[in-house]
Design a protein around this motif. Structure first.
Motif, PDB file in Angstrom:
ATOM      1  N   TRP A   1       0.899  -1.215  -0.133  1.00  0.00           N
ATOM      2  CA  TRP A   1      -0.122   0.029   0.054  1.00  0.00           C
ATOM      3  C   TRP A   1       0.816   1.186   0.176  1.00  0.00           C
ATOM      4  O   TRP A   1       0.495   2.127  -0.681  1.00  0.00           O
ATOM      5  N   LEU A   2       2.233   1.223   0.740  1.00  0.00           N
ATOM      6  CA  LEU A   2       3.135   2.315   0.559  1.00  0.00           C
ATOM      7  C   LEU A   2       3.286   2.551  -0.940  1.00  0.00           C
ATOM      8  O   LEU A   2       3.555   3.646  -1.536  1.00  0.00           O
ATOM      9  N   MET A   3       3.643   1.446  -1.362  1.00  0.00           N
ATOM     10  CA  MET A   3       4.201   1.568  -2.818  1.00  0.00           C
ATOM     11  C   MET A   3       3.088   2.115  -3.923  1.00  0.00           C
ATOM     12  O   MET A   3       3.284   3.069  -4.640  1.00  0.00           O
ATOM     13  N   ALA A   4       1.616   1.515  -3.553  1.00  0.00           N
ATOM     14  CA  ALA A   4       0.519   2.327  -4.231  1.00  0.00           C
ATOM     15  C   ALA A   4       0.466   3.831  -3.911  1.00  0.00           C
ATOM     16  O   ALA A   4       0.095   4.617  -4.796  1.00  0.00           O
ATOM     17  N   GLY A   5       0.558   4.155  -2.624  1.00  0.00           N
ATOM     18  CA  GLY A   5       0.406   5.783  -2.394  1.00  0.00           C
ATOM     19  C   GLY A   5       1.579   6.382  -3.234  1.00  0.00           C
ATOM     20  O   GLY A   5       1.421   7.388  -3.573  1.00  0.00           O
ATOM     21  N   TYR A   6       2.818   5.783  -3.169  1.00  0.00           N
ATOM     22  CA  TYR A   6       4.001   6.427  -4.163  1.00  0.00           C
ATOM     23  C   TYR A   6       3.311   6.820  -5.448  1.00  0.00           C
ATOM     24  O   TYR A   6       3.654   8.113  -6.144  1.00  0.00           O
ATOM     25  N   ALA A   7       2.874   5.395  -6.037  1.00  0.00           N
ATOM     26  CA  ALA A   7       2.549   5.768  -7.389  1.00  0.00           C
ATOM     27  C   ALA A   7       1.372   6.626  -7.776  1.00  0.00           C
ATOM     28  O   ALA A   7       1.514   7.557  -8.593  1.00  0.00           O
ATOM     29  N   GLY A   8       0.562   6.893  -6.924  1.00  0.00           N
ATOM     30  CA  GLY A   8      -0.527   7.846  -6.973  1.00  0.00           C
ATOM     31  C   GLY A   8      -0.414   9.433  -6.316  1.00  0.00           C
ATOM     32  O   GLY A   8      -0.864  10.310  -6.795  1.00  0.00           O
ATOM     33  N   LEU A   9       0.465   9.445  -5.259  1.00  0.00           N
ATOM     34  CA  LEU A   9       0.631  10.604  -4.596  1.00  0.00           C
ATOM     35  C   LEU A   9       1.923  11.144  -4.544  1.00  0.00           C
ATOM     36  O   LEU A   9       2.081  12.212  -3.935  1.00  0.00           O
ATOM     37  N   GLY A  10       2.967  10.329  -5.132  1.00  0.00           N
ATOM     38  CA  GLY A  10       4.195  10.884  -4.982  1.00  0.00           C
ATOM     39  C   GLY A  10       4.308  11.685  -6.209  1.00  0.00           C
ATOM     40  O   GLY A  10       3.589  12.089  -6.995  1.00  0.00           O
ATOM     41  N   HIS A  11       5.637  12.202  -6.316  1.00  0.00           N
ATOM     42  CA  HIS A  11       5.931  13.511  -7.335  1.00  0.00           C
ATOM     43  C   HIS A  11       6.974  12.828  -8.444  1.00  0.00           C
ATOM     44  O   HIS A  11       7.879  13.576  -8.901  1.00  0.00           O
ATOM     45  N   GLY A  12       7.190  11.482  -8.549  1.00  0.00           N
ATOM     46  CA  GLY A  12       7.964  10.842  -9.498  1.00  0.00           C
ATOM     47  C   GLY A  12       7.584  10.925 -10.834  1.00  0.00           C
ATOM     48  O   GLY A  12       6.363  11.438 -11.278  1.00  0.00           O
ATOM     49  N   SER A  13       8.260  10.414 -11.624  1.00  0.00           N
ATOM     50  CA  SER A  13       7.991  10.238 -13.197  1.00  0.00           C
ATOM     51  C   SER A  13       6.757   9.317 -13.411  1.00  0.00           C
ATOM     52  O   SER A  13       6.597   8.318 -12.522  1.00  0.00           O
ATOM     53  N   GLN A  14       6.085   9.281 -14.363  1.00  0.00           N
ATOM     54  CA  GLN A  14       5.236   8.269 -14.743  1.00  0.00           C
ATOM     55  C   GLN A  14       5.498   6.889 -14.863  1.00  0.00           C
ATOM     56  O   GLN A  14       4.905   6.018 -14.545  1.00  0.00           O
ATOM     57  N   GLU A  15       6.895   6.671 -15.476  1.00  0.00           N
ATOM     58  CA  GLU A  15       7.657   5.517 -15.294  1.00  0.00           C
ATOM     59  C   GLU A  15       7.569   4.852 -14.062  1.00  0.00           C
ATOM     60  O   GLU A  15       7.431   3.674 -13.947  1.00  0.00           O
ATOM     61  N   MET A  16       8.194   5.746 -13.226  1.00  0.00           N
ATOM     62  CA  MET A  16       8.247   5.416 -11.766  1.00  0.00           C
ATOM     63  C   MET A  16       7.063   4.935 -10.916  1.00  0.00           C
ATOM     64  O   MET A  16       6.891   4.003 -10.352  1.00  0.00           O
ATOM     65  N   ALA A  17       6.087   5.793 -11.438  1.00  0.00           N
ATOM     66  CA  ALA A  17       4.581   5.567 -10.562  1.00  0.00           C
ATOM     67  C   ALA A  17       4.151   3.944 -11.320  1.00  0.00           C
ATOM     68  O   ALA A  17       3.516   3.383 -10.655  1.00  0.00           O
ATOM     69  N   THR A  18       4.184   3.914 -12.737  1.00  0.00           N
ATOM     70  CA  THR A  18       3.845   2.575 -13.308  1.00  0.00           C
ATOM     71  C   THR A  18       4.638   1.524 -12.572  1.00  0.00           C
ATOM     72  O   THR A  18       4.035   0.401 -12.575  1.00  0.00           O
ATOM     73  N   ALA A  19       5.903   1.655 -12.358  1.00  0.00           N
ATOM     74  CA  ALA A  19       6.574   0.553 -11.800  1.00  0.00           C
ATOM     75  C   ALA A  19       6.240   0.191 -10.393  1.00  0.00           C
ATOM     76  O   ALA A  19       5.949  -1.044  -9.950  1.00  0.00           O
ATOM     77  N   ALA A  20       5.981   1.341  -9.648  1.00  0.00           N
ATOM     78  CA  ALA A  20       5.406   1.113  -8.266  1.00  0.00           C
ATOM     79  C   ALA A  20       4.204   0.552  -8.070  1.00  0.00           C
ATOM     80  O   ALA A  20       3.683  -0.352  -7.239  1.00  0.00           O
ATOM     81  N   PHE A  21       3.402   0.966  -9.245  1.00  0.00           N
ATOM     82  CA  PHE A  21       1.938   0.220  -9.048  1.00  0.00           C
ATOM     83  C   PHE A  21       1.909  -1.134  -9.638  1.00  0.00           C
ATOM     84  O   PHE A  21       1.166  -1.905  -8.825  1.00  0.00           O
ATOM     85  N   VAL A  22       2.897  -1.739 -10.422  1.00  0.00           N
ATOM     86  CA  VAL A  22       2.972  -3.196 -10.784  1.00  0.00           C
ATOM     87  C   VAL A  22       3.474  -3.783  -9.687  1.00  0.00           C
ATOM     88  O   VAL A  22       3.114  -4.778  -9.310  1.00  0.00           O
ATOM     89  N   SER A  23       4.494  -3.334  -9.003  1.00  0.00           N
ATOM     90  CA  SER A  23       4.974  -3.853  -7.851  1.00  0.00           C
ATOM     91  C   SER A  23       3.952  -4.003  -6.560  1.00  0.00           C
ATOM     92  O   SER A  23       4.198  -4.922  -6.017  1.00  0.00           O
ATOM     93  N   THR A  24       2.878  -3.238  -6.684  1.00  0.00           N
ATOM     94  CA  THR A  24       2.030  -3.457  -5.556  1.00  0.00           C
ATOM     95  C   THR A  24       1.245  -4.665  -5.884  1.00  0.00           C
ATOM     96  O   THR A  24       1.054  -5.353  -4.830  1.00  0.00           O
ATOM     97  N   TYR A  25       1.039  -4.898  -6.874  1.00  0.00           N
ATOM     98  CA  TYR A  25       0.162  -5.880  -7.089  1.00  0.00           C
ATOM     99  C   TYR A  25       1.288  -7.335  -7.225  1.00  0.00           C
ATOM    100  O   TYR A  25       0.720  -8.534  -6.730  1.00  0.00           O
ATOM    101  N   ALA A  26       2.452  -7.182  -7.417  1.00  0.00           N
ATOM    102  CA  ALA A  26       3.336  -8.486  -7.376  1.00  0.00           C
ATOM    103  C   ALA A  26       3.415  -8.585  -5.758  1.00  0.00           C
ATOM    104  O   ALA A  26       3.444  -9.888  -5.254  1.00  0.00           O
TER     105      ALA A  26
END
Length: 421
Positions: A288-313
């Motif tokens: 859930w922290l990874m998901a929070g970074y994906a949607g609420l963080g200020h990283g690039s879209q690539e980083m957000a995508t990687a974090a979101f996929v990692s959430t499911y993994a």
């Protein structure tokens, strides 16, 4: 595995394979292909849950009295009729009735198959048996969804009819396979309550089972109940995730389960079950922290995508740890001959969580992004707390079945020493 267990696992794979053909496309089929609208499609999904909640309280008692195999065969025929009629239905009324039959059949399959696994396994082999079941279910769902995606055509009603016909055929094939299973003689239930009401009273008097049921509700609510509702809505709205990336995330979840299941099993078998479940809570908190970074963080879209996929993994890793832990624990808490009742009760808890989870998480994930992440982060940490509390109400062997082997060895060694003396 014995011949009976092999057939049961083949049956699990077949049922999952059939479900994979239709589950991902049910909403599109009802709303768009049949032209019945989003409201009817939503009602169909609700009917699945209502049908399950209606039949499960009676399924456990039927399994105890009749045995799991007759109950499973009845559920399979009911589900096959529901699937085939759903593929042919053209009105809202027939679609809803068909969905009710399919949902009821699917719901009863779960505790019936779980009870067959319990009856055909020993305390020493049960964790591996349930791990294999979970592995084959995910593999079957993934393969079925992949093939179904290539067969379906949203401009052709006939293509969906074919999908539902295949699903019905899988259920009937499973029924044929199950008729060849020779189940061991079910133990006589000493002091069993004479009515379903009495059996539920007996179950509710088992404090460890009640605590496990509460823990199970939180597990399914905070994870499975969010996959296709709140978390996906959050990913699209907050993290800017495309639908294709969402598909990749779901694939990462399945891939993690398939790859990690048996490697994780070796780790889990030597640990206390309560601590394994507590560790899953911590892993999901990280997810859930990874998901929070994906949607609420200020990283690039690539980083957000990687974090979101990692959430499911990460969710998949936790699921792989739970499959050889929770279901065998339900069986170990059940008195002799009452596994069907306990499996049905736990399946009922699961269905409640899967009904409430999307209703709560969907709107939050779509609009209340920060509260959504914080809420389910706290639920994940709550899993760890509840698991450790449950551990205090389990016997040493219930919490860590591997102790049973070491105690036998120790007793054998002690006897040998006395003989030598």
């Amino acid at each position: 595995m014995g011949a009976a267990m092999r057939r049961i696992h083949v049956g699990n794979a077949l049922s999952a394979f059939g479900l994979g053909f239709t589950v991902p496309y049910l909403y599109v089929y009802v709303a768009q292909v049949r032209g019945l609208g989003a409201v009817t499609a939503g009602l169909v999904l609700a009917v699945f849950a209502v049908a399950a909640l209606t039949v499960l309280p009676f399924a456990g008692r039927a399994i105890v009295r009749r045995g799991p195999l007759p109950v499973l065969l009845t559920a399979l025929v009911t589900a096959a009729v529901g699937a085939l009629s759903l593929g042919l239905a053209g009105t809202a009324a027939t679609v809803l009735l068909s969905a009710a039959a399919l949902g009821a059949g699917q719901a009863v399959m779960q505790p019936a198959l779980a009870t067959m696994i319990v009856d055909c396994s020993t305390a020493d082999t049960r964790s591996r048996a349930f791990a294999m079941q979970f592995f084959l279910q995910n593999l079957g769902l993934g393969v079925g969804g992949l093939i179904g995606g290539h067969l379906v055509d949203t401009s052709s009603t006939a293509s969906f009819t074919v999908l539902f016909a295949i699903e019905a055929a899988m259920f009937l094939l499973l029924a044929v396979v199950m008729t060849t299973v020779r189940m061991p003689h079910s133990p006589r239930v000493e002091g069993a309550p004479p009515s379903a009401k009495g059996s539920w009273k007996q179950l509710l008097g088992n404090r460890a089972m009640v605590q496990l049921s509460v823990l199970g509700f939180v597990l399914f609510f905070a994870c499975y109940g969010q996959f296709e509702s709140g978390l996906s809505a959050y990913g699209v709205e907050a993290a800017g995730i495309s639908t294709s990336t969402l598909g990749t995330a779901l694939a990462a979840n399945t891939a993690m389960i398939v790859v990690a299941q048996f490697a994780v099993l070796r780790f889990v078998e030597r640990r206390k079950r309560s601590r394994v479940i507590a560790a899953v809570g911590l892993i999901w908190a990280v997810a859930w922290l990874m998901a929070g970074y994906a949607g609420l963080g200020h990283g690039s879209q690539e980083m957000a995508t990687a974090a979101f996929v990692s959430t499911y993994a990460l969710f998949g890793l936790g699921e792989a740890m739970l499959s050889p832990t929770v279901a065998p624990l339900v069986a170990d808490l059940a008195p002799e001959g009452m596994a069907g009742q306990y499996n049905s009760a736990f399946a009922l808890v699961k269905q409640l969580a899967l009904a409430v989870g999307p209703a709560v998480g969907g709107p939050m994930g779509a609009s209340l992004h920060a509260p959504y992440i914080v809420t389910f982060l706290l639920f994940s940490l709550g899993i760890s707390v509840l698991a450790l509390r449950l551990g205090r109400h389990l016997t040493a062997v219930q919490n860590q079945p591997s102790l049973r082997k070491s105690r036998v060895v120790a007793q054998g060694g002690a006897q040998q020493e006395s003989v030598t003396a």
